[in-house]
Design an enzyme around this catalytic site. Structure first.
Site, short mmCIF file in Angstrom:
data_model
loop_
_atom_site.label_atom_id
_atom_site.label_comp_id
_atom_site.label_asym_id
_atom_site.label_seq_id
_atom_site.Cartn_x
_atom_site.Cartn_y
_atom_site.Cartn_z
N ASN A 62 0.82 -1.21 0.00
CA ASN A 62 0.00 0.00 0.00
C ASN A 62 0.86 1.26 0.00
O ASN A 62 0.38 2.35 0.33
CB ASN A 62 -0.93 0.01 1.22
CG ASN A 62 -1.80 -1.22 1.29
OD1 ASN A 62 -2.40 -1.61 0.29
ND2 ASN A 62 -1.85 -1.86 2.44
N HIS A 150 -14.43 -2.66 4.98
CA HIS A 150 -13.27 -3.37 5.55
C HIS A 150 -13.62 -4.09 6.86
O HIS A 150 -14.47 -3.64 7.64
CB HIS A 150 -12.18 -2.32 5.82
CG HIS A 150 -10.84 -2.88 6.14
ND1 HIS A 150 -10.35 -2.92 7.43
CD2 HIS A 150 -9.87 -3.38 5.35
CE1 HIS A 150 -9.13 -3.42 7.41
NE2 HIS A 150 -8.81 -3.71 6.17
N GLU A 194 -16.26 3.22 2.93
CA GLU A 194 -14.89 3.60 2.56
C GLU A 194 -15.02 4.61 1.43
O GLU A 194 -16.08 4.71 0.81
CB GLU A 194 -14.13 2.36 2.06
CG GLU A 194 -13.79 1.40 3.18
CD GLU A 194 -13.22 0.07 2.70
OE1 GLU A 194 -12.42 0.06 1.76
OE2 GLU A 194 -13.59 -0.95 3.29
N SER A 198 -11.20 -1.24 -1.04
CA SER A 198 -9.91 -1.92 -1.13
C SER A 198 -9.88 -3.09 -2.11
O SER A 198 -8.82 -3.40 -2.65
CB SER A 198 -9.46 -2.37 0.25
OG SER A 198 -10.37 -3.31 0.75
N ASP A 224 -14.11 6.09 5.79
CA ASP A 224 -12.76 5.57 5.98
C ASP A 224 -11.97 5.80 4.68
O ASP A 224 -12.28 5.19 3.65
CB ASP A 224 -12.86 4.08 6.33
CG ASP A 224 -11.50 3.45 6.62
OD1 ASP A 224 -10.47 3.99 6.16
OD2 ASP A 224 -11.47 2.41 7.30
N HIS A 227 -7.40 4.16 1.76
CA HIS A 227 -6.71 4.02 0.48
C HIS A 227 -6.63 5.32 -0.31
O HIS A 227 -6.09 5.35 -1.41
CB HIS A 227 -7.38 2.94 -0.37
CG HIS A 227 -7.27 1.59 0.24
ND1 HIS A 227 -6.10 0.85 0.20
CD2 HIS A 227 -8.14 0.85 0.96
CE1 HIS A 227 -6.29 -0.28 0.85
NE2 HIS A 227 -7.51 -0.31 1.32
N LYS A 258 -0.41 3.49 4.98
CA LYS A 258 -0.46 3.20 3.54
C LYS A 258 0.34 4.26 2.78
O LYS A 258 1.55 4.27 2.87
CB LYS A 258 -1.92 3.04 3.13
CG LYS A 258 -2.44 1.72 3.72
CD LYS A 258 -3.89 1.44 3.57
CE LYS A 258 -4.17 0.05 4.13
NZ LYS A 258 -5.50 -0.13 4.65
#
Ligand SMILES: *Cc1c(COP(=O)(O)O)cnc(C)c1O
Length: 404
Positions: A62, A150, A194, A198, A224, A227, A258
């Site tokens: 990541n 997640h 998210e 992911s 969230d 990423h 990440k």
């Protein structure tokens, strides 16, 4: 199973042995890969495959901007670090004696960057999600979560007393229908998503979510951005910055592990929520603070986030991702990804494993992801792009993606 003469496990361990056996029979047994790292390259230790000790570009990490492997940046950090700040442990929780200047500085730096009332650091994204969600909800709360969120968010929801409903991935109409149905019976509804997902690399429609919030006064948004931080937005603050909704997200989470090449996580929130969490979030209260050295490194990285070099790296990651999207589409792959996380969906698990092997032979380490991590029939090779790729390496990757 023959227990009598077994010297490898005792009767007490029979349960664990049986479970492992079960996983193995279904092809789901996991083990820790023995990897040797050389910057952005990796190779497998004790490799028994057809290509022993082959050095490959890591496309499963990541470290999207290449910060985690940037030895020059690390050298600069160490050089400017005052000797007395080389502190490898906080030796205590923040509420005890673990609240160092470095933690306070990083939190005000974050609040300033985000133009927000406050920020709170957690030891990891996992700690943040399992600590915040149970703390901010009660029995009269409804949590609505995207089907693909997640595991750390799921675990946080499981620890909370709230009622919990998942809505189909990305289906905001369905989420709204659920809000309408439950708005009279719940004092608070927290929608959890998210920003960049992911496994699929697609994105939540943040602007649409914010318009829902305007319509339903008891709705709170929990986003969230694990990423997305570092790689999205003019200043690298994530998809919420890009969508110009920073001030509208009630709980905005990001990780440092990440793209920021560090460790830990943070929540951007109103001051009252920060004050509340310091008193109520168990993963914050009962956890040793991150070492001041790691916090100082994160601050150092954040300080540079708006520099031209980083803006350019974000742009180059995005350009590379688009090139891969186009090349993969041309090969007949269905590309739903709008980001640097790019799954090549093969369908059958064997096909995904073959593809991963082909990439390895071409010098790229991208892992096959199979059920139960992804739905049956959607086994894939998951490419996690890094801006550390050179142009010729990108061309080689595009060739390796081609179907026979
Ligand atoms: C990686 C990840 C986390 C966990 O963050 P850590 O800092 O690795 O614990 C949480 N949420 C999402 C969406 C993630 O991808």
């Amino acid at each position: 199973m023959d227990l009598d003469n077994s010297s490898t496990f005792t009767e007490k361990d029979f349960f664990y042995h049986k479970e492992l056996d079960h996983l193995k029979q279904n092809g789901n047994l996991r083990h820790l890969p023995e990897i040797i790292h050389e910057g952005k390259l990796i190779y497998l230790d004790n490799d028994t495959s057809t290509i022993p000790n082959k050095k490959m570009i890591n496309l499963s990490s990541n470290d999207y901007l290449g910060i985690g492997t940037d030895s020059e940046l690390q050298r600069l950090f160490i050089e400017q670090l005052p000797k007395e700040d080389f502190l490898l442990s906080a030796s205590s929780a923040r509420l005890m004696t673990g609240n160092f200047i470095q933690h306070r500085h990083l939190e005000s730096q974050l609040a300033n960057l985000y133009n927000a009332e406050s920020a709170l650091i957690f030891s990891s994204g996992y700690h943040a999600n399992i600590g915040i969600l149970p703390a901010v909800s009660d029995r009269n709360t409804l949590i609505l979560a995207d089907k693909l969120v997640h595991a750390s968010l799921i675990d946080g929801i499981r620890l909370s007393p709230a009622e919990f409903i998942r809505y189909p991935h990305g289906d905001i109409e369905k989420a709204e229908a659920l809000i309408q149905k439950h708005q009279s019976t719940h004092s608070r509804i927290i929608l959890v998503t998210e920003s960049i997902f992911s496994m699929d690399g697609d994105e939540a429609p943040l602007q649409k979510l914010v318009s829902l919030k305007r319509k339903y006064p008891q709705l709170l948004l929990y986003v969230d951005e694990a990423h997305a931080v570092g790689v999205r937005g003019a200043q690298g603050l994530g998809c919420a910055e890009e969508a110009d909704v920073l001030g509208e997200i009630d709980f905005l989470c990001g990780t440092f592990g990440k793209a920021f090449g560090s460790v830990g996580a943070y929540l951007i929130c109103r001051k009252v929520i920060r004050d509340y969490l310091i008193n109520k979030a168990r993963s914050f209260i009962f956890n040793t603070a991150l070492p001041p050295l790691n916090i100082a490194w994160t601050s150092f990285v954040l300080d540079q986030i708006c520099s031209p070099r980083w803006v350019q790296r974000r742009q180059s990651l995005s350009d590379m991702a688009q090139k891969i999207h186009r090349a993969a589409s041309a090969q007949g792959y269905l590309i739903r990804s709008t980001s640097h996380i790019i799954p090549l969906v093969e369908g059958k698990s064997e096909k995904a494993l073959e593809k991963a092997e082909k990439l390895r032979k071409a010098g790229f380490y991208a892992l096959a992801v199979r059920p139960p991590t992804v739905p049956e029939g959607t086994s894939r090779v998951r490419i996690s792009l890094t801006a550390a790729l050179e142009p010729h390496e990108l061309e080689e990757l595009i060739i390796a993606i081609q179907r026979e």
